[in-house]
Design a protein around this motif. Sequence first.
Motif, PDB file in Angstrom:
ATOM      1  N   LEU A   1      44.680  28.326  95.893  1.00 17.86           N
ATOM      2  CA  LEU A   1      44.879  29.340  94.930  1.00 17.86           C
ATOM      3  C   LEU A   1      46.437  29.560  94.862  1.00 17.86           C
ATOM      4  O   LEU A   1      46.871  30.170  93.852  1.00 17.86           O
ATOM      5  N   ALA A   2      47.288  29.209  96.077  1.00 14.31           N
ATOM      6  CA  ALA A   2      48.661  29.160  95.791  1.00 14.31           C
ATOM      7  C   ALA A   2      49.251  28.402  94.710  1.00 14.31           C
ATOM      8  O   ALA A   2      49.979  28.464  93.948  1.00 14.31           O
ATOM      9  N   LEU A   3      48.732  27.085  94.743  1.00 10.49           N
ATOM     10  CA  LEU A   3      48.779  26.199  93.898  1.00 10.49           C
ATOM     11  C   LEU A   3      48.431  26.413  92.393  1.00 10.49           C
ATOM     12  O   LEU A   3      49.002  26.265  91.495  1.00 10.49           O
ATOM     13  N   SER A   4      47.333  27.134  92.456  1.00 12.71           N
ATOM     14  CA  SER A   4      46.832  27.500  91.028  1.00 12.71           C
ATOM     15  C   SER A   4      47.778  28.860  90.717  1.00 12.71           C
ATOM     16  O   SER A   4      48.206  28.710  89.200  1.00 12.71           O
ATOM     17  N   ALA A   5      48.356  29.757  91.336  1.00 13.48           N
ATOM     18  CA  ALA A   5      49.119  30.853  90.944  1.00 13.48           C
ATOM     19  C   ALA A   5      50.524  29.876  90.408  1.00 13.48           C
ATOM     20  O   ALA A   5      51.124  30.325  89.420  1.00 13.48           O
ATOM     21  N   ILE A   6      51.160  29.031  91.001  1.00 13.72           N
ATOM     22  CA  ILE A   6      52.246  28.397  90.620  1.00 13.72           C
ATOM     23  C   ILE A   6      52.129  27.822  89.382  1.00 13.72           C
ATOM     24  O   ILE A   6      52.911  27.744  88.414  1.00 13.72           O
ATOM     25  N   ILE A   7      50.973  27.056  89.194  1.00 17.24           N
ATOM     26  CA  ILE A   7      50.681  26.148  87.726  1.00 17.24           C
ATOM     27  C   ILE A   7      50.568  27.264  86.568  1.00 17.24           C
ATOM     28  O   ILE A   7      51.084  27.239  85.633  1.00 17.24           O
ATOM     29  N   SER A   8      49.908  28.539  86.873  1.00 15.25           N
ATOM     30  CA  SER A   8      49.734  29.535  85.921  1.00 15.25           C
ATOM     31  C   SER A   8      51.185  30.078  85.587  1.00 15.25           C
ATOM     32  O   SER A   8      51.509  30.456  84.337  1.00 15.25           O
ATOM     33  N   TRP A   9      51.894  30.301  86.640  1.00 13.93           N
ATOM     34  CA  TRP A   9      53.308  31.046  86.245  1.00 13.93           C
ATOM     35  C   TRP A   9      54.077  30.171  85.621  1.00 13.93           C
ATOM     36  O   TRP A   9      54.897  30.406  84.697  1.00 13.93           O
ATOM     37  N   VAL A  10      54.206  28.719  85.855  1.00 13.97           N
ATOM     38  CA  VAL A  10      54.955  27.890  85.135  1.00 13.97           C
ATOM     39  C   VAL A  10      54.236  27.502  83.695  1.00 13.97           C
ATOM     40  O   VAL A  10      55.277  27.520  82.849  1.00 13.97           O
TER      41      VAL A  10
ATOM     42  N   ILE B   1      38.051  20.043  89.655  1.00  8.76           N
ATOM     43  CA  ILE B   1      37.935  20.644  88.136  1.00  8.76           C
ATOM     44  C   ILE B   1      38.182  22.077  88.215  1.00  8.76           C
ATOM     45  O   ILE B   1      39.061  22.637  86.984  1.00  8.76           O
ATOM     46  N   PHE B   2      38.310  22.863  89.282  1.00  7.76           N
ATOM     47  CA  PHE B   2      38.953  24.364  89.394  1.00  7.76           C
ATOM     48  C   PHE B   2      40.262  24.091  89.027  1.00  7.76           C
ATOM     49  O   PHE B   2      40.967  24.907  88.240  1.00  7.76           O
ATOM     50  N   ILE B   3      41.069  23.192  89.896  1.00  9.40           N
ATOM     51  CA  ILE B   3      42.735  23.217  89.297  1.00  9.40           C
ATOM     52  C   ILE B   3      42.773  22.946  87.934  1.00  9.40           C
ATOM     53  O   ILE B   3      43.663  23.353  87.240  1.00  9.40           O
ATOM     54  N   GLY B   4      42.002  21.934  87.422  1.00 11.84           N
ATOM     55  CA  GLY B   4      42.125  21.451  86.170  1.00 11.84           C
ATOM     56  C   GLY B   4      41.921  22.701  85.149  1.00 11.84           C
ATOM     57  O   GLY B   4      42.705  22.920  84.126  1.00 11.84           O
TER      58      GLY B   4
END
Length: 286
Positions: A121-130, A13-16
């Motif tokens: 959070l590293a995965l979340s940062a990449i998703i946000s940046w992209v 849910i968080f990553i989504g």
Amino acid sequence: MRRAKIPQLLLAIFIGMVAASSFIGWSARSTVTAVYQQIRADGLTKAPNPFSGTSPLFYSHNAVIYVVLIGALMAIVLGAQATIRDRKAATHPLVLSRPVGSPARLIGQAAALSAVMATVLALSAIISWVSISAISGSLLGPGESGGLLLFWAFSWAFLSGFALLGMLGGLYCSREATALLAPFIVWSVIAFVLPQLGTAARPVALLNPVPAVPAQDAGAFGSINLITGPFAVTEQFKQAAGLALHDSSVTGNPGMAITVLTLFVVLLGILVARVPRSRLGKALND
């Protein structure tokens, strides 16, 4: 089995929600801009577009509240279940029969949880940046990329603190349900009760990604906020996060917020490291 799947569910849910936050921000901005252009075309206003000059990081400002709500609960569950699992399996006596002290054992568990948080959070940062780069039509520059990275670094410290809180619940509570409930209660006090005492804000207002502040004529609430404000870790996190994301509605110096976040993690880390050896092998009553 159901409880064992809760962390994975919260993680998904968080990553989504992080992935969706940029598009939610884009939708809100597009809607307001369309309404503004219609009003301006009708000659009803000459005011500038409220979004003119805003940073592209605006698209991620909703991620702040997802960290405070979903992320903190996820961290608590991960921390609690890490220690509950050991108590159920009675692995502490076996591990501590080796030349390993209980503080080293607990610090190692906390470090592992922090590594899990860092990965998420590293995965979340990449998703946000992209996603932000795709929405804005150009790659984020060094300033925006640095601000986004700083936001997720603050999020890592914030979530690591709540993972430590979950560990304390799992170590001290006698039942599994209580081990989860007690940290949730502490989180709700930090996230809602303390900010309300200091600002008189309504609970729904505390769901905003910007910190609540007492009104100029708040009277006693302003004085109370001087006491409760530093303990309202979620509001301090919003302050630091808002400044990192270049949110124009958040002003001030991040020094206080960074200090509070650091003390929050350090003090909880000390409490975890100082848990008596006798508590580690204590069985649950469930």
